[in-house]
Scaffold this motif. Sequence first.
Motif, PDB file in Angstrom:
ATOM      1  N   VAL A   1       9.310   7.582 -14.791  1.00 40.06           N
ATOM      2  CA  VAL A   1       9.893   6.489 -15.482  1.00 40.06           C
ATOM      3  C   VAL A   1      11.201   7.116 -15.729  1.00 40.06           C
ATOM      4  N   ARG A   2      12.447   6.451 -15.479  1.00 39.45           N
ATOM      5  CA  ARG A   2      13.731   6.773 -15.792  1.00 39.45           C
ATOM      6  C   ARG A   2      14.428   5.700 -16.315  1.00 39.45           C
ATOM      7  N   ILE A   3      15.109   6.252 -17.629  1.00 36.25           N
ATOM      8  CA  ILE A   3      16.002   5.315 -18.156  1.00 36.25           C
ATOM      9  C   ILE A   3      17.509   5.962 -17.952  1.00 36.25           C
ATOM     10  N   ASN A   4      18.137   5.331 -17.301  1.00 33.33           N
ATOM     11  CA  ASN A   4      19.444   6.055 -16.869  1.00 33.33           C
ATOM     12  C   ASN A   4      19.317   7.404 -16.442  1.00 33.33           C
ATOM     13  N   ASP A   5      19.911   8.490 -17.068  1.00 31.58           N
ATOM     14  CA  ASP A   5      19.322   9.607 -16.492  1.00 31.58           C
ATOM     15  C   ASP A   5      18.231  10.283 -17.268  1.00 31.58           C
ATOM     16  N   ARG A   6      17.580   9.773 -18.139  1.00 38.82           N
ATOM     17  CA  ARG A   6      16.522  10.495 -18.958  1.00 38.82           C
ATOM     18  C   ARG A   6      15.199  10.084 -18.240  1.00 38.82           C
TER      19      ARG A   6
ATOM     20  N   GLY B   1      27.526   1.987  -9.386  1.00 38.27           N
ATOM     21  CA  GLY B   1      28.102   1.955 -10.754  1.00 38.27           C
ATOM     22  C   GLY B   1      27.010   1.156 -11.769  1.00 38.27           C
ATOM     23  N   HIS B   2      25.890   0.815 -11.403  1.00 40.86           N
ATOM     24  CA  HIS B   2      25.108   0.057 -12.251  1.00 40.86           C
ATOM     25  C   HIS B   2      24.353   1.104 -13.224  1.00 40.86           C
ATOM     26  N   SER B   3      23.717   0.471 -14.402  1.00 41.83           N
ATOM     27  CA  SER B   3      22.844   1.244 -15.493  1.00 41.83           C
ATOM     28  C   SER B   3      21.337   0.870 -15.023  1.00 41.83           C
ATOM     29  N   THR B   4      20.701   1.718 -14.444  1.00 44.01           N
ATOM     30  CA  THR B   4      19.415   1.478 -14.160  1.00 44.01           C
ATOM     31  C   THR B   4      18.221   2.067 -14.650  1.00 44.01           C
ATOM     32  N   GLY B   5      17.023   1.366 -14.460  1.00 38.40           N
ATOM     33  CA  GLY B   5      15.858   1.828 -15.090  1.00 38.40           C
ATOM     34  C   GLY B   5      14.660   1.815 -13.973  1.00 38.40           C
ATOM     35  N   LEU B   6      13.716   2.740 -14.081  1.00 39.35           N
ATOM     36  CA  LEU B   6      13.023   2.976 -12.925  1.00 39.35           C
ATOM     37  C   LEU B   6      11.291   3.135 -13.484  1.00 39.35           C
ATOM     38  N   ILE B   7      10.511   2.121 -13.101  1.00 38.60           N
ATOM     39  CA  ILE B   7       9.085   2.479 -13.444  1.00 38.60           C
ATOM     40  C   ILE B   7       8.277   2.551 -12.253  1.00 38.60           C
ATOM     41  N   GLY B   8       7.665   3.818 -12.071  1.00 40.23           N
ATOM     42  CA  GLY B   8       6.774   4.156 -10.924  1.00 40.23           C
ATOM     43  C   GLY B   8       5.855   5.100 -11.023  1.00 40.23           C
ATOM     44  N   THR B   9       5.188   5.718  -9.871  1.00 36.71           N
ATOM     45  CA  THR B   9       4.374   6.686  -9.880  1.00 36.71           C
ATOM     46  C   THR B   9       5.018   8.253 -10.135  1.00 36.71           C
ATOM     47  N   VAL B  10       6.231   8.416  -9.675  1.00 40.02           N
ATOM     48  CA  VAL B  10       6.744   9.725  -9.889  1.00 40.02           C
ATOM     49  C   VAL B  10       7.309   9.919 -11.236  1.00 40.02           C
TER      50      VAL B  10
ATOM     51  N   THR C   1       0.873  -1.292  -0.126  1.00 35.70           N
ATOM     52  CA  THR C   1      -0.051  -0.020   0.008  1.00 35.70           C
ATOM     53  C   THR C   1       0.788   1.326   0.143  1.00 35.70           C
ATOM     54  N   ASN C   2       1.697   1.490   1.058  1.00 34.46           N
ATOM     55  CA  ASN C   2       2.525   2.500   1.234  1.00 34.46           C
ATOM     56  C   ASN C   2       3.985   2.287   0.908  1.00 34.46           C
ATOM     57  N   GLY C   3       4.834   3.243   0.380  1.00 32.84           N
ATOM     58  CA  GLY C   3       6.412   2.740   0.343  1.00 32.84           C
ATOM     59  C   GLY C   3       6.845   2.340  -1.027  1.00 32.84           C
ATOM     60  N   LYS C   4       5.827   1.857  -1.967  1.00 31.11           N
ATOM     61  CA  LYS C   4       6.562   1.613  -2.853  1.00 31.11           C
ATOM     62  C   LYS C   4       7.640   2.487  -3.703  1.00 31.11           C
ATOM     63  N   THR C   5       7.149   3.806  -3.933  1.00 22.83           N
ATOM     64  CA  THR C   5       7.878   4.817  -4.605  1.00 22.83           C
ATOM     65  C   THR C   5       9.341   4.986  -3.913  1.00 22.83           C
ATOM     66  N   THR C   6       9.442   5.201  -2.399  1.00 19.82           N
ATOM     67  CA  THR C   6      10.434   5.391  -1.778  1.00 19.82           C
ATOM     68  C   THR C   6      11.375   4.193  -1.931  1.00 19.82           C
ATOM     69  N   THR C   7      10.705   3.019  -1.972  1.00 19.13           N
ATOM     70  CA  THR C   7      11.674   1.675  -1.977  1.00 19.13           C
ATOM     71  C   THR C   7      12.362   1.775  -3.246  1.00 19.13           C
ATOM     72  N   THR C   8      11.554   1.787  -4.197  1.00 20.17           N
ATOM     73  CA  THR C   8      12.182   1.648  -5.684  1.00 20.17           C
ATOM     74  C   THR C   8      13.373   2.623  -5.839  1.00 20.17           C
ATOM     75  N   THR C   9      12.944   3.731  -5.307  1.00 17.27           N
ATOM     76  CA  THR C   9      14.078   5.070  -5.665  1.00 17.27           C
ATOM     77  C   THR C   9      15.304   4.719  -4.765  1.00 17.27           C
ATOM     78  N   ILE C  10      15.161   4.231  -3.725  1.00 18.92           N
ATOM     79  CA  ILE C  10      16.340   3.867  -2.824  1.00 18.92           C
ATOM     80  C   ILE C  10      17.264   2.684  -3.594  1.00 18.92           C
ATOM     81  N   LEU C  11      16.303   1.938  -4.118  1.00 17.24           N
ATOM     82  CA  LEU C  11      17.218   0.487  -4.759  1.00 17.24           C
ATOM     83  C   LEU C  11      17.664   1.323  -5.957  1.00 17.24           C
ATOM     84  N   ARG C  12      16.997   2.298  -6.844  1.00 17.99           N
ATOM     85  CA  ARG C  12      17.697   2.678  -8.087  1.00 17.99           C
ATOM     86  C   ARG C  12      18.751   3.513  -7.723  1.00 17.99           C
TER      87      ARG C  12
END
Length: 492
Positions: A144-149, A133-142, A115-126
Amino acid sequence: MKEGKDLNLTDLAKHIQLINQLSNSDINVTHVTTDSREVVPGTLFVAIKGYTVDGHDYAATAVERGAVAIVSERPLDVPVPNLVVRDSSRAVGLLASAFYGYPSEQMRMFGITGTNGKTTTTTILRDVLAELGHSTGLIGTVEVRINDRVVPSKNTTPQSSELQQLLAQMKAEGVTDVMMEVSSHGLELGRVIGTDFDIVGFTNLTHDHLDFHGTFDNYARAKGLLFAQLGQIASRGKVAVLNADDPYSKLYETMTGARVMTYGIDAPADVLATNIVQTLSDTSFHLHYQGESLPVTVQFIGRFNVYNILLATGCLLAAGYSLAKIIEALEAIHPAKGRMQRLDVPGYNVYADYAHTPDGIEQCLKSLVGVPKEDIIFLIGTGGNRDVTKRPTMGQMASKYAGTVVITTDDPRFEAYDSITSGIASGMTHDNFVEIGDREEAVRYAASLAKPTNIVVLAGKGHEKYQIIGNEKIPLDEEKIVRATILKMEES
């Protein structure tokens, strides 16, 4: 936009269970979509029946725009091959995944639900993985991030065809690790079918979205689908990271065939936090795992954020990182946008938070450790035409922890302001509150109460810079409103 590899319709059709027999299938498919507006020549159009729009009604339009085949849940009178399936929402995930070459199988996929904490947790992981030093992607409420875009997101969990296209883009741009918020809506609607997760985590389960799921048991079951769908192949080394302090973790443990790791504060757990010390600027505690015990100080406030950090840590430990490396990265990162985010208003303590559930409100306000109740001004709103049963409890939680409460709306949509605010007001346990349905006016009023010695929290919108009124997104920048109000107040 074509992202996948051209595939023969016959080959694609092998990935779904058809009700009818496919004929004239020697056709190349160049795109898969559920949105008739995105159809281009060569598209396989999947008709999905939604809550407000039925894609079956747009099949003819899709053909006019160049669709070479239609997937539907009933036979349609169209001059192109018509693939009839029992559930087109499930079918599109399987089709899109195959069309884009199974991108999720070629990256490490982290999925977070609750219910709560999904955005914060995924952002912490990213942020931690980027720090490592990893190349990351994020898909979420706030975002969608592909590397720095950064790409604006439409839904917490995108529609299946959009999701697979997005994952294919990430893979093409060198992403190795993807963090994804997985909503109960997305799970119930089959949006992550065709997505292969490696490590999934559960934050907590509290009252929300009953307008969609009907009952709390249905809501809990929908969240559990992420764990049930994690896969049964033992050699794949998949892991479910569960909150030992939340009773629903027991249910999810029975639903998954993956290895289970637990985290917590109160109950015995694999990843444990002790000696928690909170201030208004940071939180310190000891992290315990497999006999190791290391101190950590993070720039996050509130006990709820300790849980988010524990979950992220569990996911990273499951991925093979050492506790020391994880802590080093944790101490270097910052909170997600709109999650108890201190706004840039020099000399004043104004925070924005996304809290819009009873538990979210309680956790948000409990994070203000050491602040007298009478010094907290709390603005809270909720969405119109959504779950009304949580509104009185939201008022109850707000009045329990805040001395002054400003009750307003969130995204009123088509519901009257006073209908929304009165629902929250009915749960108030003290009289020091005001109902102001117009959120912009309510933010201005809350800001006018700010002093250097008190704290103002604007809850409900968090990172969002808009409000949905009717079916329109109206710009609303609460940080700008607060700054302008306080500046005018100081000048007078």
